[in-house]
Design a protein around this motif. Sequence first.
Motif, PDB file in Angstrom:
ATOM      1  N   ILE A   1     -12.747   2.053  -6.538  1.00 36.68           N
ATOM      2  CA  ILE A   1     -12.615   3.401  -7.271  1.00 36.68           C
ATOM      3  C   ILE A   1     -13.504   4.521  -6.567  1.00 36.68           C
ATOM      4  CG2 ILE A   1     -12.921   4.402  -9.424  1.00 36.68           C
ATOM      5  CD1 ILE A   1     -11.984   1.967 -10.764  1.00 36.68           C
ATOM      6  N   GLY A   2     -14.923   4.007  -6.472  1.00 32.26           N
ATOM      7  CA  GLY A   2     -15.801   4.925  -5.834  1.00 32.26           C
ATOM      8  C   GLY A   2     -15.461   5.504  -4.276  1.00 32.26           C
ATOM      9  N   VAL A   3     -14.909   4.632  -3.682  1.00 29.28           N
ATOM     10  CA  VAL A   3     -14.542   4.585  -2.153  1.00 29.28           C
ATOM     11  C   VAL A   3     -13.232   5.834  -2.246  1.00 29.28           C
ATOM     12  CG1 VAL A   3     -13.529   3.999  -0.045  1.00 29.28           C
ATOM     13  CG2 VAL A   3     -15.372   2.906  -1.223  1.00 29.28           C
ATOM     14  N   LEU A   4     -12.383   5.404  -3.159  1.00 24.85           N
ATOM     15  CA  LEU A   4     -11.030   6.303  -3.313  1.00 24.85           C
ATOM     16  C   LEU A   4     -11.397   7.921  -3.782  1.00 24.85           C
ATOM     17  CD1 LEU A   4      -8.603   3.666  -4.615  1.00 24.85           C
ATOM     18  CD2 LEU A   4      -8.531   4.517  -2.417  1.00 24.85           C
ATOM     19  N   PHE A   5     -12.350   7.845  -4.621  1.00 26.03           N
ATOM     20  CA  PHE A   5     -12.690   9.095  -5.232  1.00 26.03           C
ATOM     21  C   PHE A   5     -13.385   9.966  -4.093  1.00 26.03           C
ATOM     22  CE2 PHE A   5     -13.239   9.404 -10.152  1.00 26.03           C
ATOM     23  CZ  PHE A   5     -11.833   9.360 -10.252  1.00 26.03           C
TER      24      PHE A   5
ATOM     25  N   PRO B   1       4.525   7.362  -3.637  1.00 24.53           N
ATOM     26  CA  PRO B   1       4.834   8.096  -4.914  1.00 24.53           C
ATOM     27  C   PRO B   1       4.424   9.220  -5.150  1.00 24.53           C
ATOM     28  CG  PRO B   1       4.951   5.632  -5.201  1.00 24.53           C
ATOM     29  CD  PRO B   1       4.352   5.835  -3.735  1.00 24.53           C
ATOM     30  N   VAL B   2       2.913   9.091  -5.082  1.00 19.26           N
ATOM     31  CA  VAL B   2       1.932  10.082  -5.223  1.00 19.26           C
ATOM     32  C   VAL B   2       2.279  11.337  -4.332  1.00 19.26           C
ATOM     33  CG1 VAL B   2      -0.527  11.096  -5.345  1.00 19.26           C
ATOM     34  CG2 VAL B   2       0.115   8.781  -6.199  1.00 19.26           C
ATOM     35  N   PHE B   3       2.454  11.175  -3.180  1.00 20.69           N
ATOM     36  CA  PHE B   3       2.803  12.335  -2.376  1.00 20.69           C
ATOM     37  C   PHE B   3       4.458  12.853  -2.240  1.00 20.69           C
ATOM     38  CE2 PHE B   3      -1.263  10.798  -0.768  1.00 20.69           C
ATOM     39  CZ  PHE B   3      -2.000  12.087  -0.496  1.00 20.69           C
ATOM     40  N   LEU B   4       4.919  11.822  -2.824  1.00 23.13           N
ATOM     41  CA  LEU B   4       6.417  12.244  -3.019  1.00 23.13           C
ATOM     42  C   LEU B   4       6.402  13.377  -4.029  1.00 23.13           C
ATOM     43  CD1 LEU B   4       8.741   9.159  -2.426  1.00 23.13           C
ATOM     44  CD2 LEU B   4       8.464  11.126  -0.846  1.00 23.13           C
ATOM     45  N   VAL B   5       5.769  13.173  -5.061  1.00 21.80           N
ATOM     46  CA  VAL B   5       5.835  14.075  -6.275  1.00 21.80           C
ATOM     47  C   VAL B   5       5.343  15.573  -5.874  1.00 21.80           C
ATOM     48  CG1 VAL B   5       4.910  14.522  -8.748  1.00 21.80           C
ATOM     49  CG2 VAL B   5       5.699  12.183  -8.093  1.00 21.80           C
ATOM     50  N   ILE B   6       4.127  15.240  -4.966  1.00 19.31           N
ATOM     51  CA  ILE B   6       3.702  16.586  -4.451  1.00 19.31           C
ATOM     52  C   ILE B   6       4.763  17.194  -3.604  1.00 19.31           C
ATOM     53  CG2 ILE B   6       1.939  17.595  -2.949  1.00 19.31           C
ATOM     54  CD1 ILE B   6      -0.023  15.508  -3.711  1.00 19.31           C
TER      55      ILE B   6
ATOM     56  N   ILE C   1       0.868  -1.123   0.002  1.00 18.99           N
ATOM     57  CA  ILE C   1       0.101  -0.003  -0.016  1.00 18.99           C
ATOM     58  C   ILE C   1       0.818   1.292   0.033  1.00 18.99           C
ATOM     59  CG2 ILE C   1      -1.580   1.287   1.363  1.00 18.99           C
ATOM     60  CD1 ILE C   1      -2.772  -1.486   2.333  1.00 18.99           C
ATOM     61  N   LEU C   2       1.971   1.407   0.760  1.00 19.63           N
ATOM     62  CA  LEU C   2       2.910   2.313   0.876  1.00 19.63           C
ATOM     63  C   LEU C   2       3.431   2.736  -0.559  1.00 19.63           C
ATOM     64  CD1 LEU C   2       4.886   2.072   4.141  1.00 19.63           C
ATOM     65  CD2 LEU C   2       2.901   3.251   3.728  1.00 19.63           C
ATOM     66  N   THR C   3       3.645   1.662  -1.428  1.00 23.21           N
ATOM     67  CA  THR C   3       4.293   1.882  -2.639  1.00 23.21           C
ATOM     68  C   THR C   3       3.234   2.354  -3.808  1.00 23.21           C
ATOM     69  OG1 THR C   3       3.462  -0.492  -3.588  1.00 23.21           O
ATOM     70  CG2 THR C   3       5.779  -0.163  -2.480  1.00 23.21           C
ATOM     71  N   ILE C   4       1.740   2.416  -3.233  1.00 21.26           N
ATOM     72  CA  ILE C   4       0.966   3.018  -4.097  1.00 21.26           C
ATOM     73  C   ILE C   4       0.821   4.654  -3.800  1.00 21.26           C
ATOM     74  CG2 ILE C   4      -1.616   3.018  -4.525  1.00 21.26           C
ATOM     75  CD1 ILE C   4      -1.699   0.132  -3.929  1.00 21.26           C
TER      76      ILE C   4
ATOM     77  N   PHE D   1      -4.602   5.259 -10.552  1.00 15.22           N
ATOM     78  CA  PHE D   1      -3.694   4.489 -11.303  1.00 15.22           C
ATOM     79  C   PHE D   1      -2.721   3.922 -10.721  1.00 15.22           C
ATOM     80  CE2 PHE D   1       0.104   5.369 -14.055  1.00 15.22           C
ATOM     81  CZ  PHE D   1      -0.223   4.488 -14.951  1.00 15.22           C
ATOM     82  N   ASN D   2      -2.151   4.566  -9.730  1.00 14.66           N
ATOM     83  CA  ASN D   2      -1.182   3.359  -8.834  1.00 14.66           C
ATOM     84  C   ASN D   2      -1.722   2.254  -8.481  1.00 14.66           C
ATOM     85  OD1 ASN D   2       1.136   5.351  -9.431  1.00 14.66           O
ATOM     86  ND2 ASN D   2       1.353   5.626  -7.320  1.00 14.66           N
ATOM     87  N   ALA D   3      -2.993   2.228  -8.143  1.00  8.23           N
ATOM     88  CA  ALA D   3      -3.559   1.255  -7.168  1.00  8.23           C
ATOM     89  C   ALA D   3      -3.994   0.297  -8.504  1.00  8.23           C
ATOM     90  CB  ALA D   3      -4.853   1.616  -6.273  1.00  8.23           C
ATOM     91  N   TYR D   4      -4.714   0.659  -9.347  1.00 11.26           N
ATOM     92  CA  TYR D   4      -5.292  -0.376 -10.307  1.00 11.26           C
ATOM     93  C   TYR D   4      -4.914   0.008 -11.893  1.00 11.26           C
ATOM     94  CZ  TYR D   4      -8.200  -1.001  -6.229  1.00 11.26           C
ATOM     95  OH  TYR D   4      -8.525  -1.301  -4.884  1.00 11.26           O
TER      96      TYR D   4
END
Length: 314
Positions: free
Chosen positions: A260-264, A13-18, A7-10, A118-121
């Motif tokens: 996807i619905g929950v993540l959104f 990376p997103v928040f490291l780019v932020i 999960i951390l690998t998902i 995208f990172n997750a699925y």
Amino acid sequence: MTLFFDILTIVIPVFLVIALGYGLRRAALIDHQFLFQTNRLVYFVALPLLLFYEIGRADFVANFNPALVAGSSLAIALGFVLSYGYAAVRGYPPAVRGAFSQGAFRGNLAYVGLAIVFNAYGSEGLTRAGILMGFLVPVLNFFAILALLLPHRGTGGEHGARFWLRQLLLNPLILASFAGIAWSFLHLPMPVILERTLRITTGMSLPLALLAIGGGFTLDRLRGDLVRAFLATGIKLVWLPLLASAILLLFGVRGEELAIGVLFAGTPAATATYIMAHQMKGDAELAGAIVMLSTLFSALTYTLTLYILRSSGL
């Protein structure tokens, strides 16, 4: 433990780019003008191309779930009703009421939501998320405008029907999504040259979007009533995903589409809430604080959400 690191690998990376965007801004390698132009490029070109490409080349019938769209839309509507009703009952001033309500239900689907999905699925998840977003953006815009206009009704507001129609119908993300849906639904072929051009250009969409979020991140926006900001952040990151999951399960949505619905539903508050609060007599300081706090804490809530989803086999 393996699941947790997956999960951390998902999420990380997103928040490291932020964080990279924030670091570049602090190091003066990018400035306000660059971020302004980047946001325009992402909003008007990069993300619309990404949505058109991912949706247009997919099988619309196989990836469109009306129950997912209906359930997610209902969650947004209830998020508006509950947050606005709470603010009204507590007697919040008109400017505060609109900013509080908007920040509690309007998520950053395009910049953060798509990146997490995208990172997750992968590409398949991104396609389904893009189709869903095409239907949700008009819903979010409608209730966001409603949240900001309702507190000022009867005070001679400047925004009439033309403003509403422009916000709802001329949004580039909406137009691109529905263009992709039409292309997919009609089974139109995508020429090789067009397909390869879009594949190259869309590769910049999510990285630029995340850099723009980080570059625009500033603790100076953590002003105003932080108690209300924390409360709206809690609604957005915790209660809205729980509400969405209950509704989607009730509507029979399962598997990856439920995830996807929950993540959104759990996306942090959209930067547009701050901009629109400025434009429409809302409390911009409160809106900015909600954006900052929800972005910060979403790293934690996304980690927990994905842990729960993956533990459930999703």
